[in-house]
Design a protein around this motif. Structure first.
Motif, PDB file in Angstrom:
ATOM      1  N   ARG A 208      24.439 -33.172  62.626  1.00  0.00           N
ATOM      2  CA  ARG A 208      23.442 -32.107  62.485  1.00  0.00           C
ATOM      3  C   ARG A 208      24.038 -30.737  62.798  1.00  0.00           C
ATOM      4  O   ARG A 208      23.734 -29.741  62.126  1.00  0.00           O
ATOM      5  N   ASP A 209      24.890 -30.661  63.822  1.00  0.00           N
ATOM      6  CA  ASP A 209      25.321 -29.367  64.345  1.00  0.00           C
ATOM      7  C   ASP A 209      26.638 -28.843  63.780  1.00  0.00           C
ATOM      8  O   ASP A 209      26.893 -27.637  63.835  1.00  0.00           O
ATOM      9  N   VAL A 210      27.486 -29.717  63.268  1.00  0.00           N
ATOM     10  CA  VAL A 210      28.738 -29.236  62.670  1.00  0.00           C
ATOM     11  C   VAL A 210      28.426 -28.616  61.316  1.00  0.00           C
ATOM     12  O   VAL A 210      27.837 -29.255  60.441  1.00  0.00           O
ATOM     13  N   ARG A 211      28.814 -27.370  61.149  1.00  0.00           N
ATOM     14  CA  ARG A 211      28.506 -26.630  59.926  1.00  0.00           C
ATOM     15  C   ARG A 211      29.634 -26.785  58.910  1.00  0.00           C
ATOM     16  O   ARG A 211      30.800 -26.948  59.264  1.00  0.00           O
ATOM     17  N   SER A 212      29.266 -26.695  57.654  1.00  0.00           N
ATOM     18  CA  SER A 212      30.264 -26.818  56.589  1.00  0.00           C
ATOM     19  C   SER A 212      31.302 -25.708  56.671  1.00  0.00           C
ATOM     20  O   SER A 212      32.476 -25.926  56.362  1.00  0.00           O
ATOM     21  N   ASP A 213      30.885 -24.492  57.104  1.00  0.00           N
ATOM     22  CA  ASP A 213      31.859 -23.396  57.184  1.00  0.00           C
ATOM     23  C   ASP A 213      32.913 -23.659  58.249  1.00  0.00           C
ATOM     24  O   ASP A 213      34.058 -23.204  58.142  1.00  0.00           O
ATOM     25  N   GLN A 214      32.562 -24.418  59.288  1.00  0.00           N
ATOM     26  CA  GLN A 214      33.545 -24.784  60.299  1.00  0.00           C
ATOM     27  C   GLN A 214      34.600 -25.721  59.704  1.00  0.00           C
ATOM     28  O   GLN A 214      35.798 -25.587  59.979  1.00  0.00           O
ATOM     29  N   LEU A 215      34.157 -26.657  58.904  1.00  0.00           N
ATOM     30  CA  LEU A 215      35.091 -27.585  58.265  1.00  0.00           C
ATOM     31  C   LEU A 215      35.952 -26.860  57.228  1.00  0.00           C
ATOM     32  O   LEU A 215      37.165 -27.106  57.128  1.00  0.00           O
ATOM     33  N   LEU A 216      35.340 -25.984  56.480  1.00  0.00           N
ATOM     34  CA  LEU A 216      36.101 -25.225  55.487  1.00  0.00           C
ATOM     35  C   LEU A 216      37.135 -24.323  56.152  1.00  0.00           C
ATOM     36  O   LEU A 216      38.216 -24.087  55.604  1.00  0.00           O
ATOM     37  N   ALA A 217      36.809 -23.814  57.344  1.00  0.00           N
ATOM     38  CA  ALA A 217      37.766 -22.986  58.078  1.00  0.00           C
ATOM     39  C   ALA A 217      38.993 -23.798  58.481  1.00  0.00           C
ATOM     40  O   ALA A 217      40.134 -23.295  58.439  1.00  0.00           O
ATOM     41  N   ILE A 218      38.768 -25.048  58.855  1.00  0.00           N
ATOM     42  CA  ILE A 218      39.903 -25.924  59.173  1.00  0.00           C
ATOM     43  C   ILE A 218      40.759 -26.150  57.934  1.00  0.00           C
ATOM     44  O   ILE A 218      42.000 -26.073  57.979  1.00  0.00           O
ATOM     45  N   ASP A 219      40.098 -26.417  56.810  1.00  0.00           N
ATOM     46  CA  ASP A 219      40.845 -26.624  55.569  1.00  0.00           C
ATOM     47  C   ASP A 219      41.663 -25.381  55.202  1.00  0.00           C
ATOM     48  O   ASP A 219      42.815 -25.485  54.776  1.00  0.00           O
ATOM     49  N   GLU A 220      41.065 -24.213  55.379  1.00  0.00           N
ATOM     50  CA  GLU A 220      41.764 -22.970  55.047  1.00  0.00           C
ATOM     51  C   GLU A 220      42.985 -22.776  55.942  1.00  0.00           C
ATOM     52  O   GLU A 220      44.057 -22.384  55.465  1.00  0.00           O
ATOM     53  N   SER A 221      42.834 -23.084  57.217  1.00  0.00           N
ATOM     54  CA  SER A 221      43.960 -22.915  58.139  1.00  0.00           C
ATOM     55  C   SER A 221      45.091 -23.885  57.796  1.00  0.00           C
ATOM     56  O   SER A 221      46.265 -23.543  57.880  1.00  0.00           O
ATOM     57  N   LEU A 222      44.714 -25.093  57.404  1.00  0.00           N
ATOM     58  CA  LEU A 222      45.735 -26.065  57.002  1.00  0.00           C
ATOM     59  C   LEU A 222      46.428 -25.637  55.716  1.00  0.00           C
ATOM     60  O   LEU A 222      47.631 -25.846  55.540  1.00  0.00           O
ATOM     61  N   GLY A 223      45.667 -25.001  54.828  1.00  0.00           N
ATOM     62  CA  GLY A 223      46.251 -24.504  53.575  1.00  0.00           C
ATOM     63  C   GLY A 223      47.271 -23.411  53.840  1.00  0.00           C
ATOM     64  O   GLY A 223      48.308 -23.339  53.178  1.00  0.00           O
ATOM     65  N   ARG A 224      46.997 -22.555  54.824  1.00  0.00           N
ATOM     66  CA  ARG A 224      47.955 -21.503  55.162  1.00  0.00           C
ATOM     67  C   ARG A 224      49.243 -22.064  55.727  1.00  0.00           C
ATOM     68  O   ARG A 224      50.330 -21.549  55.481  1.00  0.00           O
ATOM     69  N   ARG A 225      49.106 -23.144  56.486  1.00  0.00           N
ATOM     70  CA  ARG A 225      50.306 -23.773  57.057  1.00  0.00           C
ATOM     71  C   ARG A 225      51.179 -24.387  55.975  1.00  0.00           C
ATOM     72  O   ARG A 225      52.388 -24.419  56.072  1.00  0.00           O
ATOM     73  N   GLY A 226      50.506 -24.903  54.907  1.00  0.00           N
ATOM     74  CA  GLY A 226      51.278 -25.534  53.837  1.00  0.00           C
ATOM     75  C   GLY A 226      52.021 -24.514  53.027  1.00  0.00           C
ATOM     76  O   GLY A 226      53.039 -24.812  52.405  1.00  0.00           O
TER      77      GLY A 226
END
Length: 226
Positions: A208-226
């Motif tokens: 309920r409390d984890v927002r999609s933008d939080q997950l997308l932020a993780i994906d974006e950070s991982l994309g920058r590392r790649g």
């Protein structure tokens, strides 16, 4: 004419010992005995003598069936792993047409239903932890991909196409149930129904409390590392 028979031939032979009518244990029965011992004392402390006594058999029989103590322990873990993951995969398949929340409830309830029916098996999987063989880690590796795939489907319905963050989320959700189950059946001996209720509440709160933008932020950070 003198009797030329040998003296030993003339003597009556002793009767042969009666062949035992005791049923020979099957591999499954021996694995059950080993599972029971491992669940009680842990894999590292389980001995062939303990298992033979629990299975009403002999060490010789155990070695004849499995070759070594380590091979027997491995067979037990492999069997329990297959049964538990098969149970969970069936639960995932059964909930395909359910709503997102109902799916989560069904998954948690199924895990604790297994704990009720097969406490020894789950004790083997969650209680046996060794640097070279951690069945708990193998459970994560088997179940996480299915949970992550479901999360991606769920968030895609709302327009959020998450990537690797689904793996992080699935690890978190699975960890809630497994950790609560571990404490209930191994550490504290808590009531399984109460433990299931706690795991359910925590799981639904995360979803309920984890927002999609939080997950997308993780994906974006991982994309920058790649």
């Amino acid at each position: 004419m003198p009797n030329t028979r040998r003296v030993d031939e003339a003597r009556p032979r002793a009767p042969r010992p009666a062949r035992s009518t005791r049923n020979r244990p099957t591999d499954s029965q021996l694995l059950d005995a080993a599972r029971s011992v491992i669940a009680d004392v842990g894999a590292e402390r389980a001995t062939m003598d303990m298992i033979a006594e629990r299975g009403d058999t002999s060490r010789v029989t155990l070695y004849a069936h499995f070759g070594s103590r380590d091979a027997l322990v491995e067979r037990v873990i492999d069997r329990e792993m297959a049964e538990f993951t098969g149970w969970m995969f069936a639960a995932y398949d059964d909930s395909t047409d359910m709503t997102h929340g109902a799916r989560a409830r069904h998954a948690v309830e199924s895990l604790f239903a297994y704990a009720r029916r097969h406490p020894e098996g789950l004790r083997v999987l969650l209680g046996h932890r060794h640097e070279n063989d951690d069945p708990g880690r193998r459970l994560y590796q088997a179940l996480e991909p299915r949970i992550a795939a479901r999360l991606r489907e769920n968030y895609a319905v709302g327009g959020a196409h998450i990537g690797a963050s689904a793996d992080t989320m699935s690890s978190l959700l699975l960890g809630i149930s497994l950790d609560v189950a571990y404490r209930a059946i191994i550490v504290d001996g808590a009531d399984i129904d109460a433990a299931c209720d706690l795991a359910m509440t925590a799981t639904l709160a995360v979803l309920r409390d984890v927002r999609s933008d939080q997950l997308l932020a993780i994906d974006e950070s991982l994309g920058r590392r790649g």
